[in-house]
Structures are given as structure tokens and as C-alpha cells.
Design a protein around this motif. Structure first.
Motif, PDB file in Angstrom:
ATOM      1  N   ASP A  50      -1.382 -10.762   0.406  1.00  0.00           N
ATOM      2  CA  ASP A  50      -0.301 -11.536   1.014  1.00  0.00           C
ATOM      3  C   ASP A  50      -0.833 -12.593   1.956  1.00  0.00           C
ATOM      4  O   ASP A  50      -2.036 -12.907   1.958  1.00  0.00           O
ATOM      5  N   GLU A  51       0.019 -13.140   2.797  1.00  0.00           N
ATOM      6  CA  GLU A  51      -0.349 -14.258   3.671  1.00  0.00           C
ATOM      7  C   GLU A  51      -1.385 -13.872   4.718  1.00  0.00           C
ATOM      8  O   GLU A  51      -2.022 -14.760   5.308  1.00  0.00           O
ATOM      9  N   PHE A  52      -1.587 -12.592   4.977  1.00  0.00           N
ATOM     10  CA  PHE A  52      -2.625 -12.135   5.899  1.00  0.00           C
ATOM     11  C   PHE A  52      -3.770 -11.430   5.185  1.00  0.00           C
ATOM     12  O   PHE A  52      -4.608 -10.801   5.835  1.00  0.00           O
ATOM     13  N   GLY A  53      -3.784 -11.502   3.867  1.00  0.00           N
ATOM     14  CA  GLY A  53      -4.853 -10.868   3.101  1.00  0.00           C
ATOM     15  C   GLY A  53      -4.663  -9.375   2.905  1.00  0.00           C
ATOM     16  O   GLY A  53      -5.614  -8.691   2.531  1.00  0.00           O
ATOM     17  N   ARG A  54      -3.466  -8.838   3.128  1.00  0.00           N
ATOM     18  CA  ARG A  54      -3.209  -7.411   2.935  1.00  0.00           C
ATOM     19  C   ARG A  54      -2.846  -7.142   1.480  1.00  0.00           C
ATOM     20  O   ARG A  54      -2.238  -7.996   0.812  1.00  0.00           O
ATOM     21  N   ASP A  55      -3.195  -5.958   0.984  1.00  0.00           N
ATOM     22  CA  ASP A  55      -2.973  -5.604  -0.419  1.00  0.00           C
ATOM     23  C   ASP A  55      -1.469  -5.459  -0.699  1.00  0.00           C
ATOM     24  O   ASP A  55      -0.778  -4.665  -0.030  1.00  0.00           O
ATOM     25  N   VAL A  56      -0.958  -6.213  -1.688  1.00  0.00           N
ATOM     26  CA  VAL A  56       0.479  -6.235  -1.974  1.00  0.00           C
ATOM     27  C   VAL A  56       0.945  -4.917  -2.574  1.00  0.00           C
ATOM     28  O   VAL A  56       1.979  -4.368  -2.174  1.00  0.00           O
ATOM     29  N   LEU A  57       0.200  -4.355  -3.538  1.00  0.00           N
ATOM     30  CA  LEU A  57       0.615  -3.105  -4.169  1.00  0.00           C
ATOM     31  C   LEU A  57       0.672  -1.965  -3.154  1.00  0.00           C
ATOM     32  O   LEU A  57       1.613  -1.162  -3.151  1.00  0.00           O
ATOM     33  N   SER A  58      -0.318  -1.909  -2.286  1.00  0.00           N
ATOM     34  CA  SER A  58      -0.327  -0.870  -1.266  1.00  0.00           C
ATOM     35  C   SER A  58       0.876  -1.001  -0.339  1.00  0.00           C
ATOM     36  O   SER A  58       1.532  -0.017   0.017  1.00  0.00           O
ATOM     37  N   ARG A  59       1.206  -2.225   0.040  1.00  0.00           N
ATOM     38  CA  ARG A  59       2.349  -2.437   0.933  1.00  0.00           C
ATOM     39  C   ARG A  59       3.676  -2.127   0.227  1.00  0.00           C
ATOM     40  O   ARG A  59       4.634  -1.662   0.858  1.00  0.00           O
ATOM     41  N   LEU A  60       3.732  -2.393  -1.093  1.00  0.00           N
ATOM     42  CA  LEU A  60       4.941  -2.043  -1.835  1.00  0.00           C
ATOM     43  C   LEU A  60       5.188  -0.538  -1.808  1.00  0.00           C
ATOM     44  O   LEU A  60       6.315  -0.078  -1.575  1.00  0.00           O
ATOM     45  N   ILE A  61       4.137   0.232  -2.068  1.00  0.00           N
ATOM     46  CA  ILE A  61       4.298   1.684  -2.132  1.00  0.00           C
ATOM     47  C   ILE A  61       4.568   2.257  -0.746  1.00  0.00           C
ATOM     48  O   ILE A  61       5.443   3.110  -0.567  1.00  0.00           O
ATOM     49  N   TRP A  62       3.818   1.789   0.262  1.00  0.00           N
ATOM     50  CA  TRP A  62       4.087   2.260   1.618  1.00  0.00           C
ATOM     51  C   TRP A  62       5.455   1.774   2.114  1.00  0.00           C
ATOM     52  O   TRP A  62       6.128   2.456   2.892  1.00  0.00           O
ATOM     53  N   GLY A  63       5.867   0.575   1.664  1.00  0.00           N
ATOM     54  CA  GLY A  63       7.196   0.080   2.024  1.00  0.00           C
ATOM     55  C   GLY A  63       8.301   0.937   1.432  1.00  0.00           C
ATOM     56  O   GLY A  63       9.339   1.160   2.062  1.00  0.00           O
ATOM     57  N   ALA A  64       8.072   1.439   0.193  1.00  0.00           N
ATOM     58  CA  ALA A  64       9.038   2.370  -0.403  1.00  0.00           C
ATOM     59  C   ALA A  64       9.171   3.616   0.447  1.00  0.00           C
ATOM     60  O   ALA A  64      10.268   4.156   0.641  1.00  0.00           O
ATOM     61  N   GLN A  65       8.060   4.096   0.960  1.00  0.00           N
ATOM     62  CA  GLN A  65       8.107   5.285   1.812  1.00  0.00           C
ATOM     63  C   GLN A  65       8.934   5.026   3.055  1.00  0.00           C
ATOM     64  O   GLN A  65       9.767   5.849   3.455  1.00  0.00           O
ATOM     65  N   GLU A 229       6.014 -21.658  -1.941  1.00  0.00           N
ATOM     66  CA  GLU A 229       5.475 -22.684  -2.837  1.00  0.00           C
ATOM     67  C   GLU A 229       4.054 -22.350  -3.286  1.00  0.00           C
ATOM     68  O   GLU A 229       3.697 -22.574  -4.445  1.00  0.00           O
ATOM     69  N   GLN A 230       3.226 -21.806  -2.373  1.00  0.00           N
ATOM     70  CA  GLN A 230       1.840 -21.502  -2.738  1.00  0.00           C
ATOM     71  C   GLN A 230       1.739 -20.199  -3.531  1.00  0.00           C
ATOM     72  O   GLN A 230       0.935 -20.102  -4.462  1.00  0.00           O
ATOM     73  N   ALA A 231       2.526 -19.199  -3.184  1.00  0.00           N
ATOM     74  CA  ALA A 231       2.410 -17.890  -3.840  1.00  0.00           C
ATOM     75  C   ALA A 231       3.807 -17.304  -4.055  1.00  0.00           C
ATOM     76  O   ALA A 231       4.245 -16.416  -3.323  1.00  0.00           O
ATOM     77  N   PRO A 232       4.536 -17.797  -5.058  1.00  0.00           N
ATOM     78  CA  PRO A 232       5.914 -17.308  -5.271  1.00  0.00           C
ATOM     79  C   PRO A 232       5.981 -15.840  -5.644  1.00  0.00           C
ATOM     80  O   PRO A 232       7.009 -15.193  -5.417  1.00  0.00           O
ATOM     81  N   MET A 233       4.930 -15.267  -6.224  1.00  0.00           N
ATOM     82  CA  MET A 233       4.983 -13.869  -6.638  1.00  0.00           C
ATOM     83  C   MET A 233       5.070 -12.915  -5.451  1.00  0.00           C
ATOM     84  O   MET A 233       5.521 -11.780  -5.598  1.00  0.00           O
ATOM     85  N   LEU A 234       4.655 -13.358  -4.276  1.00  0.00           N
ATOM     86  CA  LEU A 234       4.785 -12.512  -3.091  1.00  0.00           C
ATOM     87  C   LEU A 234       6.250 -12.195  -2.790  1.00  0.00           C
ATOM     88  O   LEU A 234       6.559 -11.163  -2.199  1.00  0.00           O
ATOM     89  N   LEU A 235       7.136 -13.111  -3.181  1.00  0.00           N
ATOM     90  CA  LEU A 235       8.573 -12.875  -3.003  1.00  0.00           C
ATOM     91  C   LEU A 235       9.145 -12.045  -4.159  1.00  0.00           C
ATOM     92  O   LEU A 235      10.076 -11.258  -3.976  1.00  0.00           O
ATOM     93  N   VAL A 236       8.562 -12.220  -5.346  1.00  0.00           N
ATOM     94  CA  VAL A 236       9.085 -11.552  -6.534  1.00  0.00           C
ATOM     95  C   VAL A 236       8.870 -10.043  -6.472  1.00  0.00           C
ATOM     96  O   VAL A 236       9.773  -9.250  -6.757  1.00  0.00           O
TER      97      VAL A 236
END
Length: 607
Positions: A50-65, A229-236
Motif C-alpha cells: 500500500d501507500e506505506f509499503g505494508r502488505d495488502v493481503l495481510s492487511r485484508l485478512i487482519w482487517g477481516a478479523q 490514480e497511481q494504484a487503483p487496485m488498492l481501492l478494489v
């Protein structure tokens, strides 16, 4: 049960993945790697950074928790407290009911976002604050569901049997009532969890929920706005996760509703998710279709002198589960209106104009064969003279069984057994013996109960009761009215009650239609009409009711004959406030909020 399998597995998979987040071999969801910020893909990071270099998949799963933890805990708190308040309010009524229901109304007055702002301002943002906000928001739903179900369950025979055994109130509530309302409460809980996931994400997006750097789907959507604009998949990715979770939970809610509701949809009603999340911020759903909608009903009878109209331009609306009373002196057209709706007019009379829609279908334009299927089934009528309505040469049990078999393919023996149960349900003692009796062997109150048993034999959705307590003593009258009220609560049917007694109207009805000389002269909620009558005729009726030691005031004159209507206001010859203008032209029915009145001077004399 098969409907539960697929959505249940989907929700279970989401919950298991979220719960196993600490055990999965994934990067730390809060560790930043600025050198690889906005990377589309890296080894060990299939969804990028993401915008701070954090792993997106990890944040998705921890965000679900985070989201699911907040949703389940807040919904569980609301379910426990709300169900207990609903139990106490529905069982004890009085002060407990007032505190539970009015407290729920107060909470519903606050839009969710404003309530969240208030709580966050007082307590500060965080997961604990978010759980508190969501618990308060979903509390009214559980209170209302459990309250309504307790009202229905408390009058059941199995509850009375436990009370007769001397069981303490706590045991009755926890061991008898609570298991029987568990189905609707479970449905409400599943709806609350699904709604809480969305609302948690929305509040976190606004900065009112989970506090960074704790992962949350709402925080991920908020952070992705600046890099769309730079990384639309971060929103998807968080939007896809949120959408999939909500869809799975909503489908599961529907399946749970169908499985838990053993009464075919009468207990737990389907609720729209958006309306539960943001009440008042989105357009309301379409208004429910009235159970009975009568507009402009006019009945004509051909007589030697011409055409008379015993019912003229009658309009009212009845919703399911409510009682509407039609009052007025004899000759006002009340019974004629009821028989025209049922399609039971005498041959000389006909419906000249208007519509009478039952659940959206016009009864007056319906073929007779189709309307015959409705009479005694979906819609039923109780007549004012049970002695003339019951066949004197047939036993009352056989007549009730005949009403059952007329609409259902039931063996004769089964119909007779069901008839006995119906007689028992309407409060007839020793129903087996009474079922073998002839009408002349029963008292007036018992005959009226038999008529009600025949009317409810096929679980009607609409019941028209034409003077059901006429010629009965006060004690029997009260028992009949209590029976009708109980049946309305248990079955959720709508009741049209035709009566002369304003005391009866005040006791059992929510809405009232006042008729005089074939016309509706006033219409509105009972409490408002009785507290603030607008038409002089309504005030005269209320003044004629005995009140303590005060002498009731009679109404001078009589209702005119249908062939002798006055040219203007039909009540003008008997009205103390009538002027020359009242005798010029017939007044129109004028709407005033949820009230309606037919008088040109009502504003001058309105309280």
C-alpha cells in the motif's frame, strides 16, 4: 436446510481465515517498507503493497478479523440486552414496556453518524468506542422483535399451562418463552452482524472507528483515496472483500429467516440492510400495500321513487394487524358498506362506483367465483345476529367443520377435530359436548363465539365484525372484544369493527371512521378523533356517551331517510352550528394531515 449450506460455508470460511490470521505465514500488517510503496507485486506479497509499503493481503485478512470481531461482539451485546428488555417489557407491560419501547424510540431518533460523533467526542476513537456505538444502534431492533414475539407467546396455552403449575416468572421467561422467540431473535442477530460490518467500515473510513495502524477495511479504503490514480487496485481489494462478505452474510440471513420462521413468513420479516444502517439518510422503502383500501365506494338501490344511495363516496384504508372502527347511528350505511365489500349485497342493491382493494386486488371488479374463494378464507365476516346466522337444524360443530372443508381438502373426521379445537380456542368450555349442541341450546355469547370460530377457521387476513356484541351483557361483551383483540395479535389480521359503542372503539381500535347519512363525516386515529373531534356530529356522539354522574346529551332529530337527504350538509337539520351556507351545497371531505372531515365550518369550532 440446504439453503444454509453454501452461504454458511462462505461465512464460515471468512470467519476461519480471519481467526487464523496470527497463525498464517504472512508479513506483519503494520510493518512499513517505504522503498516498496505502491508495488503491484512482490515475492510474498501477491496483492502488492500500500501507500506505506505494508502488505495488502495481510492487511485484508487482519482487517477481516477487526471488522468481524467488532460486528459479532456489538451484535451479541445488543442481542443479549435487547432481548432481555423486550422479554421484560412484553411480559410485565406497564413501566417496563414504557422504558423499553420509549428508550428504543429515543435511540432511533439519532442518525448513526451523529451518534458516533457524539460518543467519539466524549470517549475518543477506538475499537471499544466503536463496539459501544454499534451496540446502542442495534439495541432497538432486538427490543422490538423480542417485545412483539413475547406479546404473541404470552397468551398461548402452553404458557398458561406452565403458569398454572405455579412456576416462577424467571423460569417461565427463560425456559418457556425465550426458546419460542429464539427464531426471530436469531434472524435479527444475523442481520445485525451483516449491517455492523458495513457500518464499522464506514465509521472507520470517517475516522470514527478503528484507530490506525490497526488494519481495517474502512481504513484501507480511506488510505487508497489519495493514490487512486497511481494504484487503483488498492481501492478494489478491500471493496471486493467487503462486498463478498456482505453478500454471503445477506444470503445466509435470508436462509436463516426461512428456516427459523416456521409460520411461513409471519414472524421474522425481511429487512433491507441500507435502511437498518443509515435510517433517515436514504430514501425510505415503498409504503406497504394496505390490507384493505376502499376509495369512493357508492352503493345504489332502485326503489319505486328512483335511485337511493345508502353508501356514498366512502373511503378508508386498513393496514394488516390494525383495527378500524366504523361508527354512526342506525341507518348511516355501516352494514351496507361491509356487505358490499364482502360481495353480499341483496339483489336490489349494486355497487355504482368506487374500488375496494384487498391486498391490491379490486374486490368489486373480481369475478364472483374468485371472490367466493376469498370469503370465509382470506377474508371473513362476523354478523351481528348469531341466532339467525347459524343453521338451526345442524349442530354447531358440524357448521364449523363445514367452514373448514369449504376451503380446504380435509377429511370429515379431521375437520370435526379441528372444529372442537377452534371452539376451545374461542373460549367455549367443554368444547366436545358443545360441538354436538344445536344453536338454540347455546347462550347468545356462546353463539357469537361459534360465529367467530367459523370466521377464523381458515386463518383470515381480514375480519369484518358487524356489531359482534349486540344484545350481549357487559361481561360477555368484554370477553368477545378481548377474544377479537387476542386473535388480531396472534394472527396479525386486520379487523373492521362496526359498532354503535364509542367505548368499544376507544378500547380496541386504532383508527375510526364516523358515518352519517351514507357519508363519511370524519376519519382519523381514534386517540386524536376522541381528544379533538372536528365534526359537530362526532362531538354530538361523544357528548351522548354516559360519563360518570354527568347527564348524557341526546342528539335532536333522527337520521333522514335515503330518499330525503337535505340539499347541503346532511347533518345541518340537527346541527346547532348550521348556517344558511351549510344548506346550499354538499360539503367535500377535506383532508387535514392524517385526519379528514366533511364540514365547511370545522376550523371555527375545532378544539
Amino acid at each position: 436446510m440446504r439453503r444454509l449450506l453454501l452461504p454458511g460455508l462462505a461465512v464460515l470460511f471468512i470467519c476461519l481465515v480471519a481467526a487464523a490470521a496470527p497463525l498464517l505465514p504472512m508479513p506483519d500488517p503494520v510493518r512499513q517498507d517505504v522503498a516498496n510503496r505502491l508495488a503491484v507485486w512482490l515475492p510474498g506479497s501477491p496483492l502488492g503493497r500500500d501507500e506505506f509499503g505494508r502488505d495488502v493481503l495481510s492487511r485484508l485478512i487482519w482487517g477481516a478479523q477487526s471488522s468481524l470481531m467488532v460486528a459479532f461482539i456489538s451484535s451479541a451485546i445488543a442481542a443479549i440486552i435487547g432481548t432481555m428488555l423486550g422479554l421484560l417489557g412484553g411480559w410485565f407491560r406497564g413501566v417496563a414496556e414504557f422504558l423499553a419501547i420509549r428508550g428504543a424510540d429515543v435511540v432511533l431518533c439519532f442518525p448513526p453518524v451523529l451518534l458516533a460523533l457524539l460518543v467519539v467526542t466524549l470517549l475518543g476513537p477506538g475499537t471499544a468506542t466503536l463496539i459501544l456505538v454499534l451496540s446502542v444502534l442495534y439495541l432497538p431492533g432486538f427490543i422490538r422483535v423480542s417485545f412483539a414475539e413475547v406479546l404473541s407467546a404470552r397468551s398461548q396455552d402452553y404458557v398458561e399451562a406452565v403458569r398454572a403449575l405455579g412456576a416462577p416468572t424467571t423460569r417461565i421467561l427463560l425456559r418457556t418463552v425465550l426458546p419460542n422467540i429464539a427464531g426471530p431473535v436469531l434472524v435479527q442477530f444475523s442481520l445485525a452482524v451483516a449491517a455492523a460490518v458495513v457500518l464499522e467500515s464506514g465509521l472507520s473510513f470517517l475516522g470514527l472507528g478503528v484507530v490506525p495502524p490497526t488494519p481495517s477495511w474502512g481504513l484501507m479504503i480511506r488510505g487508497a483515496r489519495s493514490t487512486m490514480e497511481q494504484a487503483p487496485m488498492l481501492l478494489v481489494w478491500p471493496c471486493v472483500a467487503l462486498t463478498f462478505t456482505i453478500l454471503a452474510m445477506n444470503i445466509l440471513c435470508d436462509a436463516v429467516r426461512d428456516v427459523a420462521d416456521k409460520r411461513g413468513g409471519g414472524g421474522a420479516k425481511r429487512l433491507r440492510l441500507v435502511d437498518r444502517l443509515l435510517p433517515g439518510l436514504f430514501p425510505p422503502p415503498a409504503a406497504p400495500v394496505p390490507l384493505l383500501d376502499v376509495q369512493g365506494l357508492t352503493v345504489e338501490i332502485a326503489v319505486p321513487g328512483g335511485i337511493i344511495k345508502p353508501v356514498q363516496d366512502m373511503s378508508f384504508t386498513l393496514m394488516a394487524g390494525r383495527t378500524l372502527a366504523i361508527v354512526g347511528e342506525s341507518g348511516s350505511g355501516k352494514s351496507m358498506a361491509a356487505t358490499s365489500i364482502m360481495g353480499l349485497l341483496p339483489p336490489a342493491a349494486r355497487v355504482a362506483d368506487g374500488v375496494a382493494r384487498f391486498e391490491g386486488e379490486d374486490l368489486l371488479r373480481m369475478p364472483e367465483a374468485q371472490r367466493r374463494k376469498l370469503r370465509g378464507g382470506a377474508m371473513a365476516m362476523v354478523f351481528q345476529d348469531p341466532m339467525s346466522s347459524l343453521n338451526p337444524v345442524h349442530r354447531v360443530g358440524d357448521q364449523v367443520a363445514e367452514a373448514i372443508r369449504a376451503h380446504r381438502d380435509v377429511p370429515a373426521d379431521a375437520a370435526r377435530r379441528e372444529a372442537v379445537e377452534l371452539l376451545k380456542r374461542v373460549g367455549i368450555a367443554d368444547p366436545e359436548r358443545r360441538a354436538r349442541a344445536y344453536p338454540h341450546e347455546l347462550s347468545g355469547g356462546m353463539r357469537q363465539r361459534v360465529m367467530i370460530a367459523m370466521a377464523i377457521a381458515n386463518k383470515p387476513r381480514l375480519l369484518i365484525a358487524d356489531e359482534p356484541t349486540t344484545a350481549l351483557d357487559v361481561t360477555v361483551q368484554a370477553a368477545i372484544l378481548e377474544l377479537l383483540a387476542d386473535l388480531r395479535r396472534e394472527e396479525g389480521m386486520g379487523v373492521v369493527l362496526i359498532t354503535h359503542s364509542l367505548g368499544v372503539v376507544a378500547e380496541v381500535a386504532e383508527d375510526v371512521v364516523v358515518m352519517y347519512a351514507a357519508q363519511v363525516v370524519e376519519r382519523g386515529p381514534v386517540a386524536e378523533v376522541f381528544a379533538r373531534p372536528l365534526h359537530p356530529y362526532t362531538r354530538a356522539l361523544l357528548a351522548a356517551v354516559p360519563d360518570g354522574d354527568a347527564e348524557p346529551e341526546g342528539i335532536p332529530g333522527v337520521v333522514p331517510r335515503p330518499d330525503q337527504w337535505p340539499p347541503g350538509c346532511r347533518f345541518a337539520p340537527r346541527c346547532a352550528h348550521a348556517t344558511d351556507a351549510c344548506n346550499q351545497a354538499p360539503p367535500a371531505l377535506e383532508a387535514e394531515g392524517d385526519r379528514a372531515v366533511r364540514c365547511i365550518r370545522w376550523r371555527e369550532f375545532a378544539p
